[in-house]
Design a protein around this motif. Structure first.
Motif, PDB file in Angstrom:
ATOM      1  N   THR A 207      -2.753  14.384   1.213  1.00 59.26           N
ATOM      2  CA  THR A 207      -2.163  13.062   1.396  1.00 59.26           C
ATOM      3  C   THR A 207      -3.239  11.987   1.309  1.00 59.26           C
ATOM      4  OG1 THR A 207      -0.450  13.966   2.837  1.00 59.26           O
ATOM      5  CG2 THR A 207      -0.820  11.592   2.935  1.00 59.26           C
ATOM      6  N   LEU A 208      -2.957  10.940   0.508  1.00 60.63           N
ATOM      7  CA  LEU A 208      -3.871   9.821   0.361  1.00 60.63           C
ATOM      8  C   LEU A 208      -3.181   8.530   0.770  1.00 60.63           C
ATOM      9  CD1 LEU A 208      -5.351  10.379  -3.245  1.00 60.63           C
ATOM     10  CD2 LEU A 208      -6.337  11.095  -1.060  1.00 60.63           C
ATOM     11  N   PHE A 209      -3.974   7.603   1.309  1.00 61.55           N
ATOM     12  CA  PHE A 209      -3.501   6.253   1.569  1.00 61.55           C
ATOM     13  C   PHE A 209      -4.231   5.333   0.601  1.00 61.55           C
ATOM     14  CE2 PHE A 209      -2.767   8.632   5.397  1.00 61.55           C
ATOM     15  CZ  PHE A 209      -1.484   8.256   5.752  1.00 61.55           C
ATOM     16  N   MET A 210      -3.486   4.539  -0.162  1.00 52.79           N
ATOM     17  CA  MET A 210      -4.067   3.787  -1.266  1.00 52.79           C
ATOM     18  C   MET A 210      -3.560   2.345  -1.266  1.00 52.79           C
ATOM     19  SD  MET A 210      -3.913   4.947  -5.272  1.00 52.79           S
ATOM     20  CE  MET A 210      -4.815   6.456  -4.923  1.00 52.79           C
ATOM     21  N   SER A 211      -4.480   1.394  -1.480  1.00 53.58           N
ATOM     22  CA  SER A 211      -4.088  -0.009  -1.532  1.00 53.58           C
ATOM     23  C   SER A 211      -3.310  -0.301  -2.813  1.00 53.58           C
ATOM     24  CB  SER A 211      -5.329  -0.905  -1.479  1.00 53.58           C
ATOM     25  OG  SER A 211      -6.043  -0.843  -2.706  1.00 53.58           O
ATOM     26  N   LYS A 212      -2.579  -1.398  -2.777  1.00 55.62           N
ATOM     27  CA  LYS A 212      -1.822  -1.821  -3.957  1.00 55.62           C
ATOM     28  C   LYS A 212      -2.753  -2.076  -5.135  1.00 55.62           C
ATOM     29  CE  LYS A 212       1.320  -5.470  -5.545  1.00 55.62           C
ATOM     30  NZ  LYS A 212       2.045  -6.720  -5.140  1.00 55.62           N
ATOM     31  N   ASP A 213      -3.921  -2.696  -4.883  1.00 57.42           N
ATOM     32  CA  ASP A 213      -4.855  -3.012  -5.965  1.00 57.42           C
ATOM     33  C   ASP A 213      -5.396  -1.754  -6.628  1.00 57.42           C
ATOM     34  OD1 ASP A 213      -4.516  -5.700  -5.566  1.00 57.42           O
ATOM     35  OD2 ASP A 213      -6.339  -5.965  -4.372  1.00 57.42           O
ATOM     36  N   VAL A 214      -5.720  -0.752  -5.836  1.00 58.30           N
ATOM     37  CA  VAL A 214      -6.193   0.514  -6.410  1.00 58.30           C
ATOM     38  C   VAL A 214      -5.085   1.162  -7.231  1.00 58.30           C
ATOM     39  CG1 VAL A 214      -6.902   2.879  -5.874  1.00 58.30           C
ATOM     40  CG2 VAL A 214      -7.981   0.958  -4.689  1.00 58.30           C
ATOM     41  N   ALA A 215      -3.881   1.228  -6.663  1.00 54.06           N
ATOM     42  CA  ALA A 215      -2.753   1.861  -7.349  1.00 54.06           C
ATOM     43  C   ALA A 215      -2.419   1.152  -8.654  1.00 54.06           C
ATOM     44  CB  ALA A 215      -1.532   1.894  -6.436  1.00 54.06           C
ATOM     45  N   ALA A 216      -2.620  -0.174  -8.711  1.00 55.50           N
ATOM     46  CA  ALA A 216      -2.317  -0.930  -9.929  1.00 55.50           C
ATOM     47  C   ALA A 216      -3.250  -0.559 -11.073  1.00 55.50           C
ATOM     48  CB  ALA A 216      -2.414  -2.430  -9.649  1.00 55.50           C
ATOM     49  N   ASN A 217      -4.396   0.039 -10.754  1.00 55.82           N
ATOM     50  CA  ASN A 217      -5.364   0.423 -11.780  1.00 55.82           C
ATOM     51  C   ASN A 217      -5.296   1.897 -12.155  1.00 55.82           C
ATOM     52  OD1 ASN A 217      -7.230  -1.856 -12.628  1.00 55.82           O
ATOM     53  ND2 ASN A 217      -7.204  -2.121 -10.419  1.00 55.82           N
ATOM     54  N   ILE A 218      -4.284   2.585 -11.655  1.00 53.46           N
ATOM     55  CA  ILE A 218      -4.048   3.990 -11.994  1.00 53.46           C
ATOM     56  C   ILE A 218      -2.751   4.054 -12.795  1.00 53.46           C
ATOM     57  CG2 ILE A 218      -3.560   6.290 -11.101  1.00 53.46           C
ATOM     58  CD1 ILE A 218      -5.236   5.555  -8.644  1.00 53.46           C
TER      59      ILE A 218
ATOM     60  N   SER B 218       0.843  -1.202   0.000  1.00 57.60           N
ATOM     61  CA  SER B 218       0.000   0.000   0.000  1.00 57.60           C
ATOM     62  C   SER B 218       0.877   1.251   0.000  1.00 57.60           C
ATOM     63  CB  SER B 218      -0.942  -0.002   1.194  1.00 57.60           C
ATOM     64  OG  SER B 218      -0.216  -0.051   2.410  1.00 57.60           O
ATOM     65  N   LEU B 219       0.279   2.361  -0.402  1.00 58.19           N
ATOM     66  CA  LEU B 219       1.051   3.581  -0.634  1.00 58.19           C
ATOM     67  C   LEU B 219       0.499   4.770   0.156  1.00 58.19           C
ATOM     68  CD1 LEU B 219       1.254   3.378  -4.534  1.00 58.19           C
ATOM     69  CD2 LEU B 219       3.035   2.706  -2.927  1.00 58.19           C
ATOM     70  N   GLU B 220       1.401   5.632   0.562  1.00 51.70           N
ATOM     71  CA  GLU B 220       1.029   6.963   1.045  1.00 51.70           C
ATOM     72  C   GLU B 220       1.462   7.946  -0.045  1.00 51.70           C
ATOM     73  OE1 GLU B 220       1.807  10.101   4.751  1.00 51.70           O
ATOM     74  OE2 GLU B 220       2.807   8.143   4.704  1.00 51.70           O
ATOM     75  N   ILE B 221       0.509   8.728  -0.541  1.00 50.37           N
ATOM     76  CA  ILE B 221       0.746   9.544  -1.734  1.00 50.37           C
ATOM     77  C   ILE B 221       0.413  11.001  -1.453  1.00 50.37           C
ATOM     78  CG2 ILE B 221       0.061   9.896  -4.150  1.00 50.37           C
ATOM     79  CD1 ILE B 221      -0.918   6.943  -4.063  1.00 50.37           C
ATOM     80  N   LEU B 222       1.262  11.887  -1.923  1.00 50.00           N
ATOM     81  CA  LEU B 222       0.984  13.326  -1.876  1.00 50.00           C
ATOM     82  C   LEU B 222       0.420  13.746  -3.225  1.00 50.00           C
ATOM     83  CD1 LEU B 222       1.247  16.008  -0.279  1.00 50.00           C
ATOM     84  CD2 LEU B 222       3.498  16.285  -1.360  1.00 50.00           C
ATOM     85  N   VAL B 223      -0.757  14.364  -3.224  1.00 52.88           N
ATOM     86  CA  VAL B 223      -1.430  14.781  -4.458  1.00 52.88           C
ATOM     87  C   VAL B 223      -1.366  16.299  -4.584  1.00 52.88           C
ATOM     88  CG1 VAL B 223      -3.584  14.758  -5.763  1.00 52.88           C
ATOM     89  CG2 VAL B 223      -2.993  12.809  -4.320  1.00 52.88           C
ATOM     90  N   ASP B 224      -0.831  16.756  -5.714  1.00 52.64           N
ATOM     91  CA  ASP B 224      -0.759  18.184  -6.022  1.00 52.64           C
ATOM     92  C   ASP B 224      -0.084  18.991  -4.910  1.00 52.64           C
ATOM     93  OD1 ASP B 224      -1.975  17.810  -8.479  1.00 52.64           O
ATOM     94  OD2 ASP B 224      -3.991  18.132  -7.693  1.00 52.64           O
ATOM     95  N   ASN B 225       0.861  18.362  -4.224  1.00 51.95           N
ATOM     96  CA  ASN B 225       1.650  19.017  -3.170  1.00 51.95           C
ATOM     97  C   ASN B 225       0.820  19.534  -2.000  1.00 51.95           C
ATOM     98  OD1 ASN B 225       4.290  18.755  -4.324  1.00 51.95           O
ATOM     99  ND2 ASN B 225       3.720  20.322  -5.821  1.00 51.95           N
TER     100      ASN B 225
END
Length: 222
Positions: free
Chosen positions: A205-216, A195-202
């Motif tokens: 912050t989002l927390f995202m599962s591996k399965d969701v991230a694999a579809n982006i 799973s990922l912790e992601i910064l969007v547009d600086n």
């Protein structure tokens, strides 16, 4: 190009996608699952499409799409994606609402209408989900992209497309604020489950599962 019925166009488009844009054979069973119908019905349709020279079909050996079939499939896809752009940009549909409507509109036969629609929209290169729109000659200019889950710590990129265009998935992305064009940076990647912790547009912050991230799908920028 050969004249195809509504149902024949749907099958041909499915074969094109399942074959990875014409690169591989497609089994009758896989096509049956995709079209949600019995293998016997699929076999009947494949014989019809073979008679029109848009596929090569041998029982027990699967099906391949011919060059003429690829041209026809790409024109169907072109219409579908242009209509999706029109629905989102001009009629204010959300990106999770347009697929089924475009499925109906893609069967319109008028080439003149589609060319004028393309010009009216400013000749867009990508649909609302980030998929490339074939031009009137069937040429597709796809940009290089990779699944978001393949990025590593501190990598950055821009969201350019989604692999899963189901309404439920797109509504989820709307809810969390992950959209086409968003700039992202990987702040953390959890070893246990990917799973990922992601910064969007600086700023978010989002927390995202591996399965969701694999579809982006993203273009890596750093």
């Amino acid at each position: 190009m050969p004249s195809l019925t509504y149902a024949e166009e749907n099958y041909l488009k499915a074969i094109y996608h399942l074959s990875d844009d014409g690169k591989h054979n497609v089994s009758t069973n896989d096509l049956s699952k995709e079209m949600k119908t019995k293998p016997a019905s699929v076999s009947d349709m494949l014989r019809r499409l073979s008679d029109k020279a848009v596929i090569n079909y041998r029982k027990y050996y699967g099906v391949t799409i011919t060059e003429e079939g690829k041209k026809s499939a790409l024109q169907i896809i072109r219409k579908h994606r242009l209509w999706e752009v029109f629905l989102v940009e001009k009629l204010m549909f959300s990106w999770d609402e347009v697929h089924e409507v475009a499925e109906e509109l893609e069967h319109i036969k008028s080439n003149l209408l589609i060319q004028r629609l393309d010009d009216f929209l400013g000749n867009p290169k990508y649909d609302p989900h980030g998929d490339p729109i074939p031009d009137e000659y069937g040429d597709v200019k796809a940009r290089p992209r990779m699944p978001l889950n393949e990025l590593q710590m501190n990598d950055g990129g821009q969201i350019v497309a989604v692999k899963d265009s189901s309404a439920a998935f797109l509504r989820y992305l709307d809810k969390v604020g992950a959209y086409i064009g968003a700039r992202i940076k990987i702040l953390d990647k959890v070893e246990f489950d990917g799973s990922l912790e992601i910064l969007v547009d600086n700023k978010k912050t989002l927390f995202m599962s591996k399965d969701v991230a694999a579809n982006i799908l993203i273009i890596q920028t750093s």
